[in-house]
Design a protein around this motif. Structure first.
Motif, PDB file in Angstrom:
ATOM      1  N   LEU A  19       1.699  19.185  11.222  1.00 11.29           N
ATOM      2  CA  LEU A  19       1.725  17.738  11.539  1.00 11.29           C
ATOM      3  C   LEU A  19       0.877  17.488  12.408  1.00 11.29           C
ATOM      4  N   ARG A  20       0.310  18.120  13.596  1.00  6.99           N
ATOM      5  CA  ARG A  20      -0.659  17.992  14.441  1.00  6.99           C
ATOM      6  C   ARG A  20      -2.060  17.737  13.753  1.00  6.99           C
ATOM      7  N   ARG A  21      -2.236  18.919  12.859  1.00  4.03           N
ATOM      8  CA  ARG A  21      -3.378  18.926  12.101  1.00  4.03           C
ATOM      9  C   ARG A  21      -3.813  17.722  11.410  1.00  4.03           C
ATOM     10  N   ARG A  22      -2.826  17.148  10.704  1.00  2.97           N
ATOM     11  CA  ARG A  22      -2.795  16.039   9.579  1.00  2.97           C
ATOM     12  C   ARG A  22      -2.613  14.600  10.402  1.00  2.97           C
ATOM     13  N   PHE A  23      -1.772  14.676  11.453  1.00  3.20           N
ATOM     14  CA  PHE A  23      -1.639  13.502  12.149  1.00  3.20           C
ATOM     15  C   PHE A  23      -1.642  13.452  13.560  1.00  3.20           C
ATOM     16  N   PRO A  24      -3.044  13.708  14.131  1.00  3.74           N
ATOM     17  CA  PRO A  24      -3.327  13.846  15.664  1.00  3.74           C
ATOM     18  C   PRO A  24      -2.688  12.942  16.438  1.00  3.74           C
ATOM     19  N   VAL A  36       0.752  -1.328  -0.017  1.00  2.00           N
ATOM     20  CA  VAL A  36       0.035  -0.081  -0.066  1.00  2.00           C
ATOM     21  C   VAL A  36       0.998   1.196   0.015  1.00  2.00           C
ATOM     22  N   ARG A  37       0.644   2.179  -0.758  1.00  2.00           N
ATOM     23  CA  ARG A  37       1.211   3.591  -0.968  1.00  2.00           C
ATOM     24  C   ARG A  37       0.502   4.607   0.375  1.00  2.00           C
ATOM     25  N   SER A  38       0.995   4.198   1.588  1.00  2.20           N
ATOM     26  CA  SER A  38       0.180   4.725   2.644  1.00  2.20           C
ATOM     27  C   SER A  38       0.910   6.168   3.010  1.00  2.20           C
ATOM     28  N   GLY A  39       1.994   6.484   2.459  1.00  3.35           N
ATOM     29  CA  GLY A  39       2.881   7.698   2.723  1.00  3.35           C
ATOM     30  C   GLY A  39       3.798   7.406   3.650  1.00  3.35           C
ATOM     31  N   HIS A  40       5.013   8.039   3.751  1.00  2.58           N
ATOM     32  CA  HIS A  40       6.065   7.708   4.544  1.00  2.58           C
ATOM     33  C   HIS A  40       6.399   9.233   5.021  1.00  2.58           C
ATOM     34  N   LEU A  41       6.346   8.952   6.669  1.00  3.90           N
ATOM     35  CA  LEU A  41       6.319  10.377   7.315  1.00  3.90           C
ATOM     36  C   LEU A  41       7.849   9.953   8.237  1.00  3.90           C
ATOM     37  N   GLY A  46       7.941  18.383  13.869  1.00  2.00           N
ATOM     38  CA  GLY A  46       7.622  18.447  12.556  1.00  2.00           C
ATOM     39  C   GLY A  46       7.916  17.185  11.723  1.00  2.00           C
ATOM     40  N   GLY A  47       7.834  17.367  10.316  1.00  2.93           N
ATOM     41  CA  GLY A  47       8.313  15.837   9.590  1.00  2.93           C
ATOM     42  C   GLY A  47       8.295  16.136   8.019  1.00  2.93           C
ATOM     43  N   SER A  48       8.749  15.404   7.387  1.00  2.00           N
ATOM     44  CA  SER A  48       8.815  15.159   5.843  1.00  2.00           C
ATOM     45  C   SER A  48       7.926  14.139   5.592  1.00  2.00           C
ATOM     46  N   TYR A  49       7.064  14.407   4.526  1.00  4.81           N
ATOM     47  CA  TYR A  49       6.159  13.468   4.096  1.00  4.81           C
ATOM     48  C   TYR A  49       6.168  13.071   2.779  1.00  4.81           C
ATOM     49  N   SER A  60      17.686  18.902   8.748  1.00  3.43           N
ATOM     50  CA  SER A  60      18.418  18.134   8.026  1.00  3.43           C
ATOM     51  C   SER A  60      17.313  17.469   7.108  1.00  3.43           C
ATOM     52  N   LEU A  61      16.039  17.584   7.517  1.00  2.60           N
ATOM     53  CA  LEU A  61      15.061  17.125   6.613  1.00  2.60           C
ATOM     54  C   LEU A  61      14.633  18.023   5.378  1.00  2.60           C
ATOM     55  N   GLU A  62      14.749  19.460   5.911  1.00  2.00           N
ATOM     56  CA  GLU A  62      14.558  20.387   4.844  1.00  2.00           C
ATOM     57  C   GLU A  62      15.607  20.318   3.882  1.00  2.00           C
ATOM     58  N   ASN A  63      17.055  20.216   4.113  1.00  2.00           N
ATOM     59  CA  ASN A  63      17.991  19.962   3.391  1.00  2.00           C
ATOM     60  C   ASN A  63      17.699  18.740   2.491  1.00  2.00           C
ATOM     61  N   TYR A  64      17.374  17.656   2.922  1.00  2.00           N
ATOM     62  CA  TYR A  64      17.150  16.552   2.150  1.00  2.00           C
ATOM     63  C   TYR A  64      16.215  16.639   1.416  1.00  2.00           C
ATOM     64  N   ALA A  65      15.149  17.418   1.536  1.00  3.86           N
ATOM     65  CA  ALA A  65      13.830  17.516   0.636  1.00  3.86           C
ATOM     66  C   ALA A  65      14.472  18.400  -0.831  1.00  3.86           C
TER      67      ALA A  65
END
Length: 392
Positions: free
Chosen positions: A133-138, A94-99, A146-149, A110-115
């Motif tokens: 992040l809290r709004r989408r993944f409560p 399944v392409r669930s998304g990776h966070l 935060g995160g990279s999605y 680091s996440l911003e540089n990688y993106a």
């Protein structure tokens, strides 16, 4: 393919290509070669897909890979999209998304540089601040900043997918021998002669896909690889109400988690230990620490019962890149091993690349960073050991 067998003697086979190792890389190489009409004999010490290819976390992600692996990973992404037509099952893919979560400001930078880097390889990543992040993944604790999605990354069931590649190769005509350990390999100048307890196989071409033991085969041909083993811990919970709608990683690799449709959460992190050359066990204290971190990040896990634990043996290389490509000492020898716990997603693409190298003499996918001759006696002693999480 020739089969010479005298009653009472060891069976002898002649073929075009011998593959040693029936994990997802070796099995996908066998399938790709059969699609090109090349005769293949695959030798597996245990059962195809029963080692690290079949007991890993099951992540199918591009996000977080080293830059050199992204072209290969993008190629694999397209292969996974046609999994049912290729191997006959969907493998619970399944392409669930990776966070990938950041827990401090350094992680977020680091996440911003990688993106920014990943965008050059057409890998779209969305950076989420803490509010987004809290709004989408409560269901994620506020301890994450935060995160990279990556919306199209996901996960699959390795216990289904990896053996299915071997089954598909067998249906296409590959000769596959389970429970057939290799005792020796010789090269007489024209052919490889592989000896097994009840079988001898001869071929002008050989692919080394022996996983955490691949460096030993390379050593038989005077090629040194500074590979060390690790034993990633894995555990699974009882079925829980569905809440985790993305596969999760942590910047820095401390833990990783996903939830399957039945409700079980698969969680990995920390290290177990070897009990022999071929077996591993999870570490009790490491599992306790793993669940402490997991329940702090995902409160829904706080009272979950764990129903199974396991570990496996993974081959790690200090620069975190695998060995993929031709030998630099022996014509006709090719390698595909040392995936540092991250071979499940790219495995099908590596198999296709190896088949191209053998049948076409080249591949359009850049693999120079994975050449075995990047190691030398002087440099390998200076490289620090890479302990990876096994987040595939």
């Amino acid at each position: 393919m020739t089969d010479i067998h005298t009653p009472g003697s060891k069976r002898t086979l002649g073929t075009d290509v011998i593959i040693i190792g029936g994990g997802i890389v070796g099995a996908s190489a066998a399938l790709a070669l059969r699609q090109k009409g090349v005769a293949v004999v695959l030798l597996e010490r245990d059962f195809c897909g029963s080692r690290s290819s079949g007991i890993n976390y099951g992540g199918v992600r591009r996000q977080g890979r080293l830059e050199a692996q992204l072209p290969l990973s993008q190629r694999a992404h397209h292969i996974w999209a046609r999994l049912p037509e290729l191997i006959g099952i969907d493998g619970e893919y399944v392409r669930s998304g990776h966070l990938k979560l950041g827990v401090n400001e350094r992680d977020m930078a680091s996440l911003e540089n990688y993106a920014q880097m990943a965008a050059r390889y057409e890998l779209p990543l969305e950076i989420l601040d803490q509010q987004s992040l809290r709004r989408r993944f409560p269901w994620i604790s506020p301890t994450a900043l935060g995160g990279s999605y990556c919306a199209e990354d996901g996960h699959a069931n390795p216990r289904l997918v990896s053996p299915a590649f071997a089954h598909a190769a067998r249906r296409r005509g590959a000769q596959i021998f389970d429970q057939t350990p290799v005792s020796s390999i010789e090269h007489d100048g024209q052919r490889f002669i592989v000896e097994c307890p009840q079988l001898q196989v001869r071929a002008p071409l050989l692919i080394n896909c022996a996983g955490a033991w691949g460096h030993r085969i390379a050593e038989w041909f005077d090629e040194q690889v500074p590979l060390q083993v690790s034993c990633p811990n894995m555990t699974v919970t009882e079925p829980l109400p569905l809440f985790m709608d993305a596969s999760i990683g942590i910047e820095g690799g401390s833990i990783y988690a996903r939830q399957v449709s039945r409700g079980n959460c698969v969680i990995g992190g920390g290290q177990g230990y070897t009990t022999s050359d071929t077996t591993a066990r999870p570490g009790r204290e490491a599992i306790l620490e793993l669940m402490k971190i997991a329940s702090a990040l995902f409160p829904a896990l706080a009272n979950a019962h764990l129903i199974r634990f396991w570990s496996g043996i993974e081959g790690n290389i200090p620069d975190r890149n695998p060995v993929v490509g031709p030998s630099h000492t022996t014509p006709g020898l090719f390698h595909g091993f040392g995936f540092c716990g991250a071979g499940f997603q790219i495995g099908p693409a590596v198999g296709e690349v190896l088949a191209e190298l053998i049948d076409d003499g080249h591949t359009p996918t850049p693999i120079d960073a994975f050449a075995i001759n990047r190691f030398s006696t002087a440099s390998s002693t200076l490289m620090s050991t890479c302990i990876v999480s096994g987040d595939e």
